[in-house]
Design a protein around this motif. Sequence first.
Motif: not given
Length: 726
Positions: A262-274
């Motif tokens: 996970s990340y500071y302000s958001k869950p992880p899916f956006i990072a996985y998509a990018q």
Amino acid sequence: MHWFQNLDVAVFRFVNGTLANPVSDHVMPFLSGNLLVGPLVIVLLGWLLVRGGAKGRCFVVLLALTLAANDGLVVNRLKKLIGRPRPFDALPDVHLLAGKGLAKSMPSSHAATTAAAAMVAGIFYRRTRKFMYPVAAAVGISRIAVGVHYPSDVLVGWTLGLAGGWAWPRAFNALWQCLGRRWFARWQAMLPTLLPDAAGTVPFQRLPPGDSASEERLWRRLAYLLIGTLLCARLAYVASGTIQLSEDEAYQWLWAKHPALSYYSKPPFIAYAQWLGTALFGDTQLGVRFFAPVIAALLGWMLFRFVATQLGARSGFLFLVTVAAVPLLSVGSIIMTIDPLTVLFWTGAMLTGWTAIRRGRTRDWLLVGLCFAGGFLSKYISPLQWLSFALFFVLWPPARACLRTPGPWLAVGVNLLATIPVLVWNAQHGWITATHLKERGGLDQVWRPTLKFFGEFLGAEFGLLNPLFFLALIVALVRFWRHDWQRRDTEPESAQLRLYLFCHGGIVLGFYLLYTLKARVHPNWIATSLVPLLLFTFFVGHDRWKAGALWPRRMLVTGLALGLPLIVLIHDTNLIGKFTQRVLPAKLDPLMRVRGYDAAAKLVAEQRERLAGEGKPVFVITDHYGLCGHLSFYWPEARARVTTDPLVTVLSADRPQNQIWFWPHFRYADRKGQTALYLQNAKRPYPVPPRLRDEFGSVTELGTFDVEYRGRVAHRYQLFVCRDKR
């Protein structure tokens, strides 16, 4: 060729200088581009679509396709290939009466566009030749007179325009006759050709109603063709580099280079998509944004199937066109932030939830749970969707029967399982996300109600939803609660569906409307409510239209006529200046937030290279995580070192303020003796942060630097040199 170039310049000097006079100085800029042409053309084309019959509609469609193909595939490509400088860049003392465009000179787009339009208009309406050809000639000459094109640029533009205006309509007509017979045989029989015959008419023959199955197949094929065309167009737009990464995209690209639970302000899916997109296409804008058009296509497919099941394939196609005319959803089909993912999973849970409620199958509820999980791992919003279901169960008692089955509880359980990665990461990092969300929501402060954000929020949504669709939503809400809701006992299924859709959109919209009484709400925060509210409006409007009401069709047609041209301008606001010769001010240009970062990176690279001459290592500190992401992405050297020895970082802090704080290699505490270039946004001059004076032996201001885009200030930065890291 030398003699030809001299002749070209001599004719340019004669038209631009010798013939110049006070009258032409007013007339020529008006012919070159003005504020009246665009609105008048849109009104005329809209009138032809509604009142022009088969001939008018074919003209509008072929004109749009011809101009798009000729300009995008021929004229602009030749501009880049030839690369001829504009007269005002190559010659002294040019009598310049128009703005300085960055595009190259050969050929003239204005000359090509007006010539192509004149040719297409002449094919359909022969009498217009007496007017359109002189207009095209006058526009071409005006481009020389205002000092932005050579005569040869205009001649080539006229030639390409006339040739394209003749060839492209015939090419599209041949395509229609070939593919139409194969895919749309019945429609092709009704409209065998898109071009007028010798008598100047486009033959159109209404056939007796065919069987419903055949009609459904035709509309389905057209819908899938639209979805595929939009997907290809959006991917091409992303790959073209017309706009650069947004602040969130650049920041979350850094996340993708550092996969985590996970990340500071958001869950992880956006990072996985990018991460997946850049793994496929590299660290490019296409890689970062690849899944935004793909998600839009998948969403379109889901929505078409849902509407087609309820109302028929024709209505499903019309709803796809409606969605394409909504500015906020159109932006979400290009910009890859958490919004496309969240809208996809929210809509998926809503559509599969409707099937689950009606059929009661456990496997359908399992799909709902997976969508819940995807929504939570994209944005912490799935609890709001639980409330949407809960509100529906409260307002529609018969639906509560499904609560006595294991399905809904299985869905919630799957969602709870998806929280484990986020909980584990937060447990390892002091529950920082909970602290951040508490501070972001102002839950640590006393609530003092205010109305100053309420009107601002409604005004933003009025524009981003499409003004006509916003008004249609209000009409649909009034109609539903005053009339349709009263008939829920006689028409239970249709009333149930409308209520279900309203609950899924109204819960989000209502939540953020209430939140405006406390703080400012960003317009995109209600993105998940748009699809259900559009569906609700569409279903109510469809029923009213079937009952004989005129407002649904009028609002739909007007909304499309307003929204589709607006979508084109949103994707490239430079078109405004191209046709009006008036540059949109930077503060009014929404795309200025996604432009100029390559120039900012170049500025920083040059300053760093200059400082490196002092013999000490130099790195860059920024005042904001978004700027750190942009410089890291658009500065090739920084992009190559982002996971090992970053060149760009953010100002240090005692406590976490962004995700970068958690990456040890981005901290600069151990860079003793080194020099830093500090960069901060500077709408107005700011003093150097006291922290820098504590961390470095000396801090010297270099000044304020403007980063321009097409003669307008896109960004303004204040630079400081920080020497001798302590």
